[in-house]
Enzyme design. Sequence first.
Site, short mmCIF file in Angstrom:
data_model
loop_
_atom_site.label_atom_id
_atom_site.label_comp_id
_atom_site.label_asym_id
_atom_site.label_seq_id
_atom_site.Cartn_x
_atom_site.Cartn_y
_atom_site.Cartn_z
N ASP A 30 0.95 -1.28 -0.14
CA ASP A 30 0.10 0.09 -0.05
C ASP A 30 0.97 1.25 0.07
OD1 ASP A 30 -3.20 0.50 1.00
OD2 ASP A 30 -1.80 2.20 1.19
N ASN A 87 -12.84 -3.60 2.37
CA ASN A 87 -13.95 -2.47 2.56
C ASN A 87 -14.82 -2.80 1.39
OD1 ASN A 87 -12.96 -1.19 4.79
ND2 ASN A 87 -11.35 -0.19 3.48
N GLU A 95 -12.14 3.26 -1.33
CA GLU A 95 -11.59 4.38 -2.08
C GLU A 95 -11.27 4.01 -3.40
OE1 GLU A 95 -7.10 6.22 -2.16
OE2 GLU A 95 -8.09 5.66 -0.11
N VAL A 96 -11.02 2.71 -3.68
CA VAL A 96 -10.53 2.19 -4.89
C VAL A 96 -11.61 1.28 -5.48
CG1 VAL A 96 -8.66 1.02 -6.16
CG2 VAL A 96 -8.04 2.74 -4.71
N HIS A 100 -10.33 -5.68 -3.24
CA HIS A 100 -8.88 -5.91 -2.68
C HIS A 100 -8.99 -6.27 -1.23
CE1 HIS A 100 -9.66 -1.52 -2.60
NE2 HIS A 100 -9.10 -1.69 -1.57
N HIS A 102 -6.74 -5.93 2.31
CA HIS A 102 -5.43 -5.18 2.99
C HIS A 102 -5.15 -6.49 3.84
CE1 HIS A 102 -6.69 -0.72 2.25
NE2 HIS A 102 -7.95 -1.48 1.92
P1 AMP Z 1 -9.77 1.09 0.26
O1 AMP Z 1 -9.96 2.20 0.99
O2 AMP Z 1 -10.10 -0.06 0.92
O3 AMP Z 1 -10.30 1.30 -0.97
O4 AMP Z 1 -7.99 0.99 0.14
C1 AMP Z 1 -7.51 1.34 -0.96
C2 AMP Z 1 -6.14 1.30 -0.63
O5 AMP Z 1 -5.22 1.74 -1.92
C3 AMP Z 1 -5.69 2.73 0.11
O6 AMP Z 1 -4.95 2.24 1.37
C4 AMP Z 1 -4.62 3.41 -0.43
O7 AMP Z 1 -3.61 3.91 0.26
C5 AMP Z 1 -4.23 2.53 -1.48
N1 AMP Z 1 -3.72 3.11 -2.86
C6 AMP Z 1 -4.23 3.82 -3.70
N2 AMP Z 1 -3.69 3.81 -4.89
C7 AMP Z 1 -2.52 3.22 -4.59
C8 AMP Z 1 -1.32 3.08 -5.56
N3 AMP Z 1 -1.37 3.72 -6.67
N4 AMP Z 1 -0.37 2.15 -5.34
C9 AMP Z 1 -0.33 1.58 -3.73
N5 AMP Z 1 -1.41 1.62 -3.05
C10 AMP Z 1 -2.43 2.51 -3.46
#
Ligand code: AMP
Length: 114
Positions: A30, A87, A95-96, A100, A102
């Site tokens: 991350d 999430n 967020e993404v 995925h 964590h």
């Molecule tokens: P979520 O809130 O579960 O969607 O987590 C998304 C995670 O992706 C967050 O912890 C971000 O820090 C991580 N993240 C977003 N963009 C990148 C990236 N380009 N490389 C590595 N981690 C990322």
Amino acid sequence: MENCVFCKIASGEIQSQFVYQDDQVVAFHDRAPLAPVHVLIIPRLHISTLNDLQIEHKGLMGHLLWVSQEIARQKNLQEKGYRLIMNCGRDAGQEVNHLHFHLLGGRPLGELVV
Ligand code: AMP
């Protein structure tokens, strides 16, 4: 999927150092780690959220879990413990929009949320 940052990481369009990769799954650090170990484990296939799972994804989801525990083992986390979080959606703070896990460990995690 166009404009998906995790698809771009999985395809190599955005460079990342993989912790693990095979034909179905990649794992990478991350970019904003919340623990000494904070690895994201994703399917190469674009699935936006847990809500978008189809019956044919059952094997893939099992594989993601298998890979997650393998990475935990590689990182010597199995004895002290670790946390695996997914999430789903806005209230969870996803967020993404590419499914995925964590994998977090290397310190007591308390009530940490990601
Ligand atoms: P979520 O809130 O579960 O969607 O987590 C998304 C995670 O992706 C967050 O912890 C971000 O820090 C991580 N993240 C977003 N963009 C990148 C990236 N380009 N490389 C590595 N981690 C990322």
